[in-house]
Design an enzyme around this catalytic site. Structure first.
Site, PDB file in Angstrom:
ATOM      1  N   GLU A 160       0.798  -1.226   0.000  1.00 37.60           N
ATOM      2  CA  GLU A 160       0.000   0.000   0.000  1.00 37.60           C
ATOM      3  C   GLU A 160       0.835   1.284   0.000  1.00 37.60           C
ATOM      4  OE1 GLU A 160      -2.913  -0.096   3.158  1.00 37.60           O
ATOM      5  OE2 GLU A 160      -3.880  -1.868   2.357  1.00 37.60           O
ATOM      6  N   GLU A 354      -5.320  -8.543   0.628  1.00 41.42           N
ATOM      7  CA  GLU A 354      -5.988  -8.186   1.897  1.00 41.42           C
ATOM      8  C   GLU A 354      -7.466  -7.954   1.636  1.00 41.42           C
ATOM      9  OE1 GLU A 354      -4.502  -4.831   4.186  1.00 41.42           O
ATOM     10  OE2 GLU A 354      -2.437  -5.510   3.906  1.00 41.42           O
TER      11      GLU A 354
HETATM   12  O1  IFM Z   1      -4.069  -2.889   9.147  1.00 39.78           O
HETATM   13  C1  IFM Z   1      -4.041  -2.409   7.853  1.00 39.78           C
HETATM   14  C2  IFM Z   1      -2.883  -2.997   7.069  1.00 39.78           C
HETATM   15  O2  IFM Z   1      -1.674  -2.770   7.696  1.00 39.78           O
HETATM   16  C3  IFM Z   1      -2.822  -2.392   5.684  1.00 39.78           C
HETATM   17  N1  IFM Z   1      -4.095  -2.492   5.028  1.00 39.78           N
HETATM   18  C4  IFM Z   1      -5.277  -2.065   5.739  1.00 39.78           C
HETATM   19  C5  IFM Z   1      -5.316  -2.731   7.115  1.00 39.78           C
HETATM   20  C6  IFM Z   1      -6.571  -2.280   7.878  1.00 39.78           C
HETATM   21  O3  IFM Z   1      -6.545  -0.904   8.074  1.00 39.78           O
END
Ligand code: IFM
Length: 442
Positions: A160, A354
């Site tokens: 990210e 994710e």
């Molecule tokens: O916890 C975070 C993660 O580190 C990166 N993506 C989003 C998740 C939830 O906010």
């Protein structure tokens, strides 16, 4: 609990769960400090005043966590490697042990090489605003690959860069706490350059299975008014196109390349667009965006300043998580079919690196509904022709949710942070549910 069986995904589809180093590892005294240690020490930076010095104490409790992974029945575990730990004596030994433990449990390791915990020493030298950090990143990647490459075959470069740029460098609500607004763009470019150099370093080490974890989501205009449509288009550019197009197409969206640092943007873009074996997408929710309204607004734990050329609005008529994020599973189908249309055969196979939600309860029926809805939405994207090869739930464990501290619980497994000596793990209803889903998919 949802009862209809989830449709069958193709054989070889990779099911997993994700975590990151700073959010779970603890054992901060055994590594160099990172920007997140420094940022967390600042008054008011972390909602509950906590730090990740102990977190889930995963460095000491990893055998228990790997047993949870084995019992869950996932094929893969996405974790991240802490650059400050690797810089410290014996730091790589921990990942050696973890990888061996995973092998013993029959779970494929999928490490991410950078998930926001930059060593403080590099931040002092300018951090991601300094081009040199991209070069230092590639050197560190080569060291890690040389040590683990005999057992780790699937790698993720960075996580990210959009959030790390926006929250960490533009708005300052995340480490390193810089409030540079649009002057934060060099941090985006250097992370992307670091990604491309890392791909080259991994290829030089013989790796053939490499991806990135970019966060994306559909952007919905608040109305058909031209000002709202333009604001939504701009947000789409910032969140999606700015990070996808250099990687997938080897170019920045129009007008952006000129804002980036460096003397030869063309040769940087060649590095950034080194071919990937798959493209990782972190998806949580779509964003409804309108024209700026001249006032700061609070949204999903972030203050959106009035001077930005857009505002973020609630999506009406959908449930929200305990974090206040909208629950819109069909946004995942829309995102993937949209990317498929936009980028055609320049988009390699996709892995959802994710997807998850924050709810407080252990009998977390709403998390089950969220995951059930999103996995079905993913399946619909595959039926529409998108080549999706894997899905990772965020997260295995409740953990240190950055500026929110321990106040947000994304885990399939509850961690009792009240008792810091025991940090007891309790599988939630969603863990049992996912276990059944995985069993049925085998
Ligand atoms: O916890 C975070 C993660 O580190 C990166 N993506 C989003 C998740 C939830 O906010």
């Amino acid at each position: 609990m949802a009862t209809n069986p989830i449709p069958q995904f193709p054989a070889g589809f990779l099911w997993g769960v994700s975590t990151s180093s700073h959010q779970i590892e603890g054992a901060a005294e055994q590594r160099e400090p990172s920007v997140w240690d420094d940022f967390s020490a600042g008054a008011g930076h972390i909602k509950d005043g906590s730090t990740a010095a102990v977190a889930c104490d995963h460095v000491h409790r990893y055998p228990e966590d790997v047993a949870l992974l084995r019992d869950l029945g996932v094929g893969a575990y996405r974790f991240s490697i802490s650059w400050p730990r690797v810089n410290s004596p014996g730091g790589l030994d921990f990942y050696d042990r973890l990888v061996d433990e995973l092998a013993g449990a029959g779970v494929q390791p999928v490490p991410t090489l950078f998930h926001w915990d930059l060593p403080s020493s590099l931040e002092e030298a300018g951090g991601w605003l300094n081009r040199d950090t991209a070069e230092r990143f590639a050197e560190y990647v080569a060291v890690v690959a040389a040590r683990l490459g005999d057992r780790v075959t699937k790698w993720i470069t960075i996580n990210e860069p959009a959030e790390h740029t926006l929250l960490g460098h533009a708005l300052g609500t995340h480490a390193p706490g810089k409030q540079l607004m649009f002057d934060a763009l060099p941090a985006a470019h250097h992370q992307l350059l670091g990604h491309g150099l890392a791909v080259r370093a991994l290829r030089a080490a013989g790796v053939t299975d490499i991806g990135i974890a970019n966060s994306h989501g559909p952007t919905w205009a608040a109305s058909e008014e031209q000002a709202d449509v333009e604001a939504a288009g701009f947000y789409d550019l910032l969140l999606n196109r700015l990070f996808a197009e250099p990687v997938l197409l080897g170019e920045y969206p129009e007008g952006i390349g000129e804002l980036m640092p460096g003397t030869d943007i063309g040769s940087d873009l060649k590095i950034i667009s080194e071919p990937l074996d798959w493209y990782g997408i972190n998806y949580y929710a779509p964003t409804r965006v309108g024209a700026p309204e001249g006032a700061d607004i609070e949204f999903g734990g972030v203050t959106i300043p009035a001077e930005l050329p857009f505002t973020v609005k609630q999506i009406e008529g959908v449930p929200t998580t305990d974090f206040g994020w909208p629950v819109v599973p069909e946004g995942l189908t829309e995102l993937l079919t949209g990317f498929h249309e936009r980028y055609g055969d320049r988009l390699p196979p996709v892995v959802i690196t994710e997807n998850g939600c924050s709810y407080d309860d252990i009998d977390d029926q709403r998390r089950i509904a969220y995951l059930d809805g999103h996995i079905r939405a993913l399946h619909r994207a595959t039926e529409a022709g998108v080549d999706v090869r894997g899905y990772f739930v965020w997260s295995l464990l409740d953990n240190f949710e950055w500026a929110q501290g321990y106040a947000r619980r994304f885990g399939l497994v509850h961690v009792n942070f009240e008792d810091s000596a025991a940090l007891e793990r309790t599988p939630k209803a969603s863990y049992r549910w996912f276990q059944e889903v995985l069993r049925a998919q085998r």
